[in-house]
Design a protein around this motif. Sequence first.
Motif, mmCIF file in Angstrom:
data_model
loop_
_atom_site.group_PDB
_atom_site.id
_atom_site.type_symbol
_atom_site.label_atom_id
_atom_site.label_comp_id
_atom_site.label_asym_id
_atom_site.label_seq_id
_atom_site.Cartn_x
_atom_site.Cartn_y
_atom_site.Cartn_z
ATOM 1 N N ALA A 135 0.668 -1.382 -0.012
ATOM 2 C CA ALA A 135 0.163 -0.177 -0.046
ATOM 3 C C ALA A 135 0.789 1.470 0.191
ATOM 4 O O ALA A 135 0.555 2.136 -0.507
ATOM 5 C CB ALA A 135 -0.813 0.388 1.223
ATOM 6 N N ALA A 136 0.968 1.504 0.403
ATOM 7 C CA ALA A 136 2.799 2.183 1.143
ATOM 8 C C ALA A 136 3.938 2.464 0.004
ATOM 9 O O ALA A 136 3.805 3.335 -0.417
ATOM 10 C CB ALA A 136 3.818 2.507 2.457
ATOM 11 N N PHE A 137 4.248 1.210 -0.667
ATOM 12 C CA PHE A 137 5.041 1.440 -1.610
ATOM 13 C C PHE A 137 4.424 1.952 -2.893
ATOM 14 O O PHE A 137 4.654 2.788 -4.059
ATOM 15 C CB PHE A 137 5.721 0.090 -2.307
ATOM 16 N N LEU A 138 3.008 1.170 -3.318
ATOM 17 C CA LEU A 138 2.433 1.739 -4.735
ATOM 18 C C LEU A 138 1.702 3.299 -4.322
ATOM 19 O O LEU A 138 1.575 4.068 -5.358
ATOM 20 C CB LEU A 138 0.873 1.293 -4.379
ATOM 21 N N LEU A 139 1.417 4.317 -3.434
ATOM 22 C CA LEU A 139 0.994 5.090 -2.835
ATOM 23 C C LEU A 139 1.947 6.053 -3.324
ATOM 24 O O LEU A 139 2.173 7.272 -3.972
ATOM 25 C CB LEU A 139 1.146 5.142 -1.529
ATOM 26 N N SER A 140 3.230 5.713 -3.128
ATOM 27 C CA SER A 140 4.663 6.922 -3.695
ATOM 28 C C SER A 140 4.874 6.620 -4.711
ATOM 29 O O SER A 140 5.198 7.395 -5.275
ATOM 30 C CB SER A 140 6.187 5.674 -2.420
ATOM 31 N N ALA A 141 4.341 5.438 -5.341
ATOM 32 C CA ALA A 141 4.823 5.322 -7.081
ATOM 33 C C ALA A 141 4.097 6.205 -7.802
ATOM 34 O O ALA A 141 4.518 7.012 -8.280
ATOM 35 C CB ALA A 141 5.120 4.057 -7.611
ATOM 36 N N VAL A 142 2.786 5.576 -7.452
ATOM 37 C CA VAL A 142 1.813 6.994 -7.993
ATOM 38 C C VAL A 142 1.488 8.559 -8.055
ATOM 39 O O VAL A 142 1.442 9.097 -8.241
ATOM 40 C CB VAL A 142 0.501 6.317 -7.998
ATOM 41 N N MET A 143 2.209 8.534 -6.910
ATOM 42 C CA MET A 143 2.712 10.692 -6.561
ATOM 43 C C MET A 143 4.012 10.456 -7.183
ATOM 44 O O MET A 143 4.726 11.768 -7.525
ATOM 45 C CB MET A 143 2.353 10.140 -4.900
ATOM 46 N N ALA A 144 5.193 9.450 -6.468
ATOM 47 C CA ALA A 144 5.876 10.184 -6.988
ATOM 48 C C ALA A 144 6.704 10.450 -8.371
ATOM 49 O O ALA A 144 7.114 11.254 -8.937
ATOM 50 C CB ALA A 144 7.221 9.259 -6.193
ATOM 51 N N ILE A 145 6.252 9.352 -9.635
ATOM 52 C CA ILE A 145 6.263 9.242 -10.961
ATOM 53 C C ILE A 145 5.743 10.313 -11.235
ATOM 54 O O ILE A 145 6.420 10.973 -12.202
ATOM 55 C CB ILE A 145 5.364 7.972 -11.262
ATOM 56 N N PHE A 170 10.222 10.407 -1.232
ATOM 57 C CA PHE A 170 11.054 11.500 -1.650
ATOM 58 C C PHE A 170 12.210 10.674 -2.089
ATOM 59 O O PHE A 170 12.854 11.486 -3.406
ATOM 60 C CB PHE A 170 11.436 12.416 0.121
ATOM 61 N N GLN A 171 13.044 9.481 -2.061
ATOM 62 C CA GLN A 171 13.945 8.919 -2.668
ATOM 63 C C GLN A 171 12.961 9.263 -3.950
ATOM 64 O O GLN A 171 13.823 9.768 -4.927
ATOM 65 C CB GLN A 171 14.853 8.206 -1.845
ATOM 66 N N LEU A 172 12.257 8.315 -4.041
ATOM 67 C CA LEU A 172 11.874 7.732 -5.478
ATOM 68 C C LEU A 172 11.154 8.884 -6.582
ATOM 69 O O LEU A 172 12.010 9.274 -7.864
ATOM 70 C CB LEU A 172 10.445 6.685 -5.163
ATOM 71 N N VAL A 173 11.420 10.300 -5.937
ATOM 72 C CA VAL A 173 10.770 10.756 -6.476
ATOM 73 C C VAL A 173 11.947 11.480 -7.738
ATOM 74 O O VAL A 173 12.273 11.858 -8.850
ATOM 75 C CB VAL A 173 9.967 12.406 -5.544
ATOM 76 N N LEU A 174 13.417 12.013 -6.587
ATOM 77 C CA LEU A 174 14.719 12.421 -7.447
ATOM 78 C C LEU A 174 15.261 11.315 -8.002
ATOM 79 O O LEU A 174 15.905 11.578 -9.441
ATOM 80 C CB LEU A 174 16.192 12.981 -5.692
ATOM 81 N N LEU A 175 14.970 9.667 -7.955
ATOM 82 C CA LEU A 175 15.217 9.010 -9.043
ATOM 83 C C LEU A 175 14.144 8.866 -9.754
ATOM 84 O O LEU A 175 14.932 8.610 -11.372
ATOM 85 C CB LEU A 175 14.886 7.433 -8.384
ATOM 86 N N VAL A 176 12.723 9.743 -9.609
ATOM 87 C CA VAL A 176 12.332 9.707 -11.553
ATOM 88 C C VAL A 176 12.635 11.144 -12.690
ATOM 89 O O VAL A 176 13.082 10.577 -13.203
ATOM 90 C CB VAL A 176 11.109 9.744 -11.108
ATOM 91 N N VAL A 177 13.240 11.915 -11.028
ATOM 92 C CA VAL A 177 14.128 12.741 -12.007
ATOM 93 C C VAL A 177 15.161 12.041 -12.755
ATOM 94 O O VAL A 177 15.595 12.441 -13.850
ATOM 95 C CB VAL A 177 14.345 14.456 -11.288
ATOM 96 N N ASP A 178 15.579 11.635 -12.167
ATOM 97 C CA ASP A 178 17.253 11.482 -12.173
ATOM 98 C C ASP A 178 17.074 10.832 -13.645
ATOM 99 O O ASP A 178 17.490 10.766 -15.239
ATOM 100 C CB ASP A 178 17.659 10.574 -11.760
ATOM 101 N N ASP A 179 16.043 9.737 -13.798
ATOM 102 C CA ASP A 179 15.715 8.726 -14.671
ATOM 103 C C ASP A 179 15.011 9.680 -16.190
ATOM 104 O O ASP A 179 15.733 9.338 -17.194
ATOM 105 C CB ASP A 179 14.406 7.750 -14.611
ATOM 106 N N ALA A 180 14.137 10.910 -15.561
ATOM 107 C CA ALA A 180 14.068 11.206 -17.315
ATOM 108 C C ALA A 180 14.744 12.476 -17.700
ATOM 109 O O ALA A 180 14.715 12.660 -18.817
ATOM 110 C CB ALA A 180 12.435 12.046 -16.707
#
Length: 206
Positions: free
Chosen positions: A20-30, A86-96
Amino acid sequence: MTARGEIIGNALISLGRIMAAFLLSAVMAIPIGMLMSSYRPISAALEPIIDFIRYLPIPALIPISIIWFGVGEETKIFLLWLGTFFQLVLLVVDDANRVPNEYVEVARTLGARPYEILRDIIWRSMLPGLINNLRITLGWCWTYLILAEIVAADNGLGYVIWTARRYMKTDEVMAGVFVIGIIGLVTDQAMRAGHTWLFRDQGTSR
């Protein structure tokens, strides 16, 4: 412990909280990460806040989490989300940011609109790296499990481990840790296999 019903049920409860927490993070961070990569004003506004919060120690935020959400499931999921979003957001930025700028320029030349560039160029180009980063983030989420499940919990693997620690039952502590490791390994390998199958034309993922 399995015979007493202390493992399987608690493992499923913990797995549910993690997902639940992981999916919520992904849906928001991506989407946030993609927008930060594509639009400098959004990045300038959000990056300092994200950098500030991701350095905060999660245990120090437990009291305010209880004040906001009480001692129910919301607090546990919030703490797990807090440790990964918050870590995932920055990883997504780096991927993009790794998407070649030539792709974007060609799309603009052909008349693509901003949302089409995000959807058809950036999203598709960054997807292989993004799935690998989601694997990493899911592993981080598991590391916060015990912290989340000591907040007025009466179930979950973190609760089992914490209770066994209190009574110096080292074997039961190690059993709980072992189960977490097994679940983490299985989910990681499942995501690795999915990555290999989805992007088999790009070779085996490493």
